[in-house]
Structures are given as C-alpha cells and as structure tokens.
Design a protein around this motif. Structure first.
Motif, short mmCIF file in Angstrom:
data_model
loop_
_atom_site.label_atom_id
_atom_site.label_comp_id
_atom_site.label_asym_id
_atom_site.label_seq_id
_atom_site.Cartn_x
_atom_site.Cartn_y
_atom_site.Cartn_z
N VAL A 170 50.18 -20.01 -27.14
CA VAL A 170 50.64 -19.77 -28.51
C VAL A 170 50.70 -18.27 -28.76
CG1 VAL A 170 50.19 -20.19 -30.95
CG2 VAL A 170 49.54 -21.91 -29.24
N PRO A 171 51.86 -17.73 -29.15
CA PRO A 171 51.97 -16.28 -29.39
C PRO A 171 50.96 -15.80 -30.42
CG PRO A 171 54.13 -17.30 -29.35
CD PRO A 171 53.14 -18.42 -29.35
N GLY A 172 50.28 -14.73 -30.08
CA GLY A 172 49.29 -14.18 -30.99
C GLY A 172 47.93 -14.81 -30.89
N VAL A 173 47.82 -15.89 -30.09
CA VAL A 173 46.54 -16.58 -29.92
C VAL A 173 46.08 -16.53 -28.46
CG1 VAL A 173 45.30 -18.77 -30.18
CG2 VAL A 173 47.02 -18.10 -31.87
N TRP A 174 46.95 -16.97 -27.55
CA TRP A 174 46.63 -16.99 -26.13
C TRP A 174 47.64 -16.14 -25.36
CZ3 TRP A 174 42.04 -18.65 -26.26
CH2 TRP A 174 41.66 -19.75 -27.02
N PRO A 175 47.21 -15.56 -24.25
CA PRO A 175 48.10 -14.65 -23.51
C PRO A 175 49.22 -15.41 -22.80
CG PRO A 175 46.07 -15.01 -22.30
CD PRO A 175 45.87 -15.66 -23.64
N PRO A 176 50.40 -14.78 -22.67
CA PRO A 176 51.47 -15.39 -21.88
C PRO A 176 51.05 -15.49 -20.42
CG PRO A 176 52.03 -13.13 -22.44
CD PRO A 176 50.78 -13.47 -23.21
N VAL A 177 51.76 -16.33 -19.67
CA VAL A 177 51.39 -16.61 -18.27
C VAL A 177 52.55 -16.22 -17.36
CG1 VAL A 177 50.79 -18.44 -16.64
CG2 VAL A 177 49.86 -18.49 -18.97
N ARG A 178 52.21 -15.56 -16.25
CA ARG A 178 53.24 -15.14 -15.30
C ARG A 178 53.52 -16.25 -14.29
NH1 ARG A 178 55.63 -10.52 -14.45
NH2 ARG A 178 54.16 -9.43 -15.81
N LEU A 179 54.77 -16.68 -14.24
CA LEU A 179 55.22 -17.70 -13.31
C LEU A 179 56.49 -17.20 -12.63
CD1 LEU A 179 54.85 -20.89 -15.55
CD2 LEU A 179 53.27 -20.10 -13.80
N ASN A 180 56.50 -17.21 -11.32
CA ASN A 180 57.67 -16.78 -10.56
C ASN A 180 58.18 -15.40 -11.01
OD1 ASN A 180 57.60 -19.14 -9.10
ND2 ASN A 180 59.10 -20.20 -10.37
N GLY A 181 57.22 -14.50 -11.29
CA GLY A 181 57.58 -13.14 -11.63
C GLY A 181 57.98 -12.89 -13.06
N ARG A 182 57.90 -13.92 -13.93
CA ARG A 182 58.27 -13.75 -15.33
C ARG A 182 57.14 -14.25 -16.23
NH1 ARG A 182 63.48 -12.34 -15.60
NH2 ARG A 182 63.49 -12.58 -17.85
N LEU A 183 57.07 -13.71 -17.45
CA LEU A 183 56.05 -14.13 -18.40
C LEU A 183 56.59 -15.28 -19.25
CD1 LEU A 183 54.56 -10.72 -19.59
CD2 LEU A 183 53.44 -12.45 -18.16
N TRP A 184 55.72 -16.30 -19.48
CA TRP A 184 56.12 -17.48 -20.24
C TRP A 184 55.11 -17.75 -21.35
CZ3 TRP A 184 60.68 -19.87 -18.94
CH2 TRP A 184 61.24 -19.48 -17.71
N MET A 185 55.62 -18.34 -22.43
CA MET A 185 54.76 -18.67 -23.57
C MET A 185 55.03 -20.10 -24.04
SD MET A 185 56.55 -16.59 -26.73
CE MET A 185 58.26 -16.87 -27.16
N ASP A 186 54.35 -20.47 -25.09
CA ASP A 186 54.33 -21.81 -25.68
C ASP A 186 55.70 -22.48 -25.76
OD1 ASP A 186 53.84 -24.05 -27.21
OD2 ASP A 186 52.63 -23.01 -28.69
N GLY A 187 55.82 -23.66 -25.12
CA GLY A 187 57.06 -24.42 -25.20
C GLY A 187 57.37 -24.91 -26.60
#
Length: 288
Positions: A170-187
């Motif tokens: 969740v933006p502003g709550v938990w950090p984004p996650v790096r997958l396959n060289g890119r950062l991802w956030m809450d679906g």
C-alpha cells in the motif's frame, strides 16, 4: 482461460484477510469449497488469502490462525493526511495509470519500514512459498514507474512471497517490491478486486472487503456487471452491517482480526444458499 469457476479475492487490509478467510471457512462449513476454483485472483489483502487457500492447507486451519494474530507482526497506520492526499491524487486523475503515478509520488515521500522486515511478515503468513501446481493463481500489482497493471503467475519468473508482498504494498504504508528489475506496488491501486481478470469463466464469486472504486477506478459492481454481460454467473460477497462493525474503521489493525474472522465465518454460513446457486446448484447440507 475459458470456462470453469473463478474465485476473486479483493483488498482490505489485515482485517480484510481475516474476514475473507472467515467467509471461505463459513461457506465450506455449508459444503461450498471455493478454494477448488479453476482460477483464483488475489489483490492486496486478497493476494495473501489467495496464496493461502491455494497452498493445500485446510480452511479450518487457516481460519483458526486468524483467531490468534501472529506475534511479531508489524502494525501500520495510514494517517488522515495520507488518506486525504491519496483520495485527492486519485479523484483528480483522468485514468487509473495517471492516478497510480500520482499516488507513487505520495508514497515515495512517506517513511516506510525496511523491505526485508515486511517480506518476513508476508512469508510468515503463507503456508507454502511455492506457486500452486494444480490451480491457476493470479497476483496483481502496479508498476511504480509507469502505473501499468500486471497479474503475476507461476510462469512470471518471480517468487510467490515477493509477488504477494508487491500486491500488498500500500503506497505510503508498505515499501514497494522489486520484481524483475522494476518496483511494484499494491494491485488495489487499479481496482479493489480486479475481477475483470476472471473474464472467460462461467462462474465467478467475488469476495471483496472494499467494493467502491474512487473515480477513475472501476468498482466491484461495475466489473461484476461486465462479467455478467459476457455470460458469466456472478455473485459478490461484501461485508454485512455486522461484519463492518466487527472489522472497524482501521483496516490495518491486527487487534480486529479475530472479530473480523468470526464475522466473516457467520456471513459465509448465511450466504451459502445464495452462493450455491452460482457455484454448485444442489441441495445444501442439513447442518454446518
């Protein structure tokens, strides 16, 4: 995917996880096992539940686990300012991609816990760390840099723990996650449930703690209607009034997990007659 049945699990925080597991356990007590769906779609909190219920772990065990929140979990809060900033960023955006990129700016400026702490929490919640072999599991996330949406699966080349962590970021709550060289956030930044991923399935049950979509995000009702127009039989389970009271206003409060799970179980039992008409039209068992 064409035909078959789909279970769609939406976002809704820590209490959303507990409530969804409770609903599924309550339905199972009445003879309706949605965990055997051909396709399971998980978004945010629903990603955790989707990974849990496709792990082969009995629903009864998953439900009991929700009655005693795990020790060592990280309690998070989204303050009023962050909530208002989020709503403002989404409501003034012409489309979901723009909304996501604006929300990212808010998230980047927010203090976050280290990613490895958060990953450990997600890992502890998943009974299995491997993608399921027999059922199709889709875990949703949004690209931080572009705002583009993606559904990860067993052939995406990513770890299940990381995919679920990304979907829950969740933006502003938990950090984004790096997958396959890119950062991802809450679906959930694209949709509360992303039920449109069940397109092509004949039977769809959507379990969604949150159903309304801030413009321009599609609501669960809109996505369900689109599936019906395409020929699917669709039912949506959203929290009842009693469940909403049990869940409370803070969706991230682990102290509410047990009450949310119990409310979900009761609601699952009550909803069984309606859901069986979509999932398995037959006589219900005589007792829970």
């Amino acid at each position: 995917m064409t035909g078959g049945g789909a279970l769609v699990l939406g976002g809704g925080g820590v209490t959303g996880v507990a409530w969804e597991v409770g609903v599924l356990a309550g339905l199972a007590a009445r003879g309706i096992d949605l965990t055997m769906a051909d396709l399971v779609v998980g978004t945010s909190a629903g990603a955790v539940v989707a990974a849990q219920v496709t792990s082969g772990t009995p629903l009864a065990l998953l439900y009991r686990a929700q009655l005693t929140p795990p020790a060592g979990d990280i309690t998070a809060r989204m303050g009023l300012r962050a909530k208002l900033t989020f709503v403002w960023a989404v409501m003034r955006s012409p489309d979901t991609v723009t909304a996501c990129t604006r929300v990212v700016r808010m998230a980047v400026a927010s203090p976050l816990v280290p990613g490895h702490y958060r990953r450990a929490v997600i890992a502890a919640r998943l009974p299995s760390h491997a993608w399921p072999a027999r059922r199709r599991l889709l875990i949703t996330a949004v690209d931080v840099a572009t705002g583009q949406f993606k559904a990860f699966h067993d052939r995406s080349g990513v770890d299940l723990i990381d995919a679920v962590s990304a979907s829950c970021a969740v933006p502003g709550v938990w950090p984004p996650v790096r997958l396959n060289g890119r950062l991802w956030m809450d679906g959930g930044m694209r949709s509360a449930a992303n039920a449109d991923l069940a397109s092509g399935c004949r039977r769809v049950v959507i379990i969604a703690p949150l159903t309304r979509g801030l413009a321009p995000m599609a609501s669960v009702a809109e996505q369900a209607d689109a599936l019906r127009r395409a020929g699917a039989r669709v039912e949506v389970i959203a929290p009842s009034r009693a469940a909403r009271a049990a869940i409370g206003r803070d969706l991230l409060d682990p102290a509410r997990a047990a009450s949310a799970a119990r409310a979900g179980h009761g609601q699952g039992v009550q909803e069984a007659a309606r859901i069986t008409q979509v999932w398995a039209p037959r006589a219900l068992p005589s007792s829970a």
